[in-house]
Motif scaffolding. Sequence first.
Motif, PDB file in Angstrom:
ATOM      1  N   LYS A 140      -8.572  47.870  17.150  1.00 19.68           N
ATOM      2  CA  LYS A 140      -9.162  47.551  15.846  1.00 19.68           C
ATOM      3  C   LYS A 140     -10.556  46.951  16.011  1.00 19.68           C
ATOM      4  O   LYS A 140     -10.874  46.345  17.035  1.00 19.68           O
ATOM      5  CB  LYS A 140      -8.289  46.558  15.077  1.00 19.68           C
ATOM      6  CG  LYS A 140      -6.843  46.998  14.893  1.00 19.68           C
ATOM      7  CD  LYS A 140      -6.729  48.203  13.988  1.00 19.68           C
ATOM      8  CE  LYS A 140      -5.277  48.649  13.855  1.00 19.68           C
ATOM      9  NZ  LYS A 140      -5.148  49.884  13.055  1.00 19.68           N
ATOM     10  N   VAL A 154      -0.385  45.053  11.813  1.00 22.22           N
ATOM     11  CA  VAL A 154      -1.805  45.246  11.510  1.00 22.22           C
ATOM     12  C   VAL A 154      -2.107  46.665  11.032  1.00 22.22           C
ATOM     13  O   VAL A 154      -3.106  46.890  10.348  1.00 22.22           O
ATOM     14  CB  VAL A 154      -2.656  44.882  12.745  1.00 22.22           C
ATOM     15  CG1 VAL A 154      -2.463  45.914  13.862  1.00 22.22           C
ATOM     16  CG2 VAL A 154      -4.138  44.747  12.382  1.00 22.22           C
ATOM     17  N   ASN A 158      -5.082  41.342  11.447  1.00 22.87           N
ATOM     18  CA  ASN A 158      -5.852  41.498  12.679  1.00 22.87           C
ATOM     19  C   ASN A 158      -6.306  40.151  13.236  1.00 22.87           C
ATOM     20  O   ASN A 158      -6.884  39.338  12.516  1.00 22.87           O
ATOM     21  CB  ASN A 158      -7.070  42.389  12.424  1.00 22.87           C
ATOM     22  CG  ASN A 158      -7.704  42.885  13.702  1.00 22.87           C
ATOM     23  OD1 ASN A 158      -7.023  43.135  14.682  1.00 22.87           O
ATOM     24  ND2 ASN A 158      -9.015  43.025  13.698  1.00 22.87           N
TER      25      ASN A 158
END
Length: 231
Positions: free
Chosen positions: A49, A86, A93
């Motif tokens: 991410k 997430v 996150n």
Amino acid sequence: MKIVALVSLTTILVVASFATLGFASDPSPLQDFCVAVNDAKSAVFVNGKVCKDPNMVVAEDFFLSGLNKLGNTSNPLGSRVTPVNVNQLPGLNTLGISAVRIDYALNGLNPPHTHPRATEILVVLEGTLYVGFVTSNPANPALKNKLFTKYLYPGDVFVFPEGLIHFQFNAGKTNAVAFAGLSSQNPGVITIANAVFGSDPSINPAVLTKAFQVEKNVIDYLQAQFWWNID
């Protein structure tokens, strides 16, 4: 005085070195692997991410609805895991936490599995569950892996330590529902039967026949089955 000062300085340096060691480890990985590359232009994201511009963040980034809905348990296992990590809730996150809802039909099973990156705490809302986990290999080879089990009822809580194989089975006469929290934004899950007998490509039967001490036809049969993922 010089000796005292020297001893004090030595003590401070020793303590400081231990403190440095205590904070020198890498953060826990949140994906199975991240192969290093030397190309600085490669679009590689560690832990999968990247962060949103804080000025663009909205309340919806921290919100998800639907955990009040019954999961579809019409599958061979008779269970359904609805994850909230997430991947479903971006606001998780970097926060190191996630959750799941688990629905169990009569005799429904959340099969033996592990979370490589998280401890799990389970709370039963409805029904009766038979749950348990198995310890890692003991230091003494003469001993066996120890099994911890418990029957759980509404309001009961049970903890599955990080990385250990665990399961839940609906041992009651009604459907069951549980919620769980996990100590990772992306805990991962390895379902033992799926990983061993349903991998792609298949593990060489010679490896599995020796590992499980059975005939090859048993391994062939197991590898030919359809292995259902729990989420």
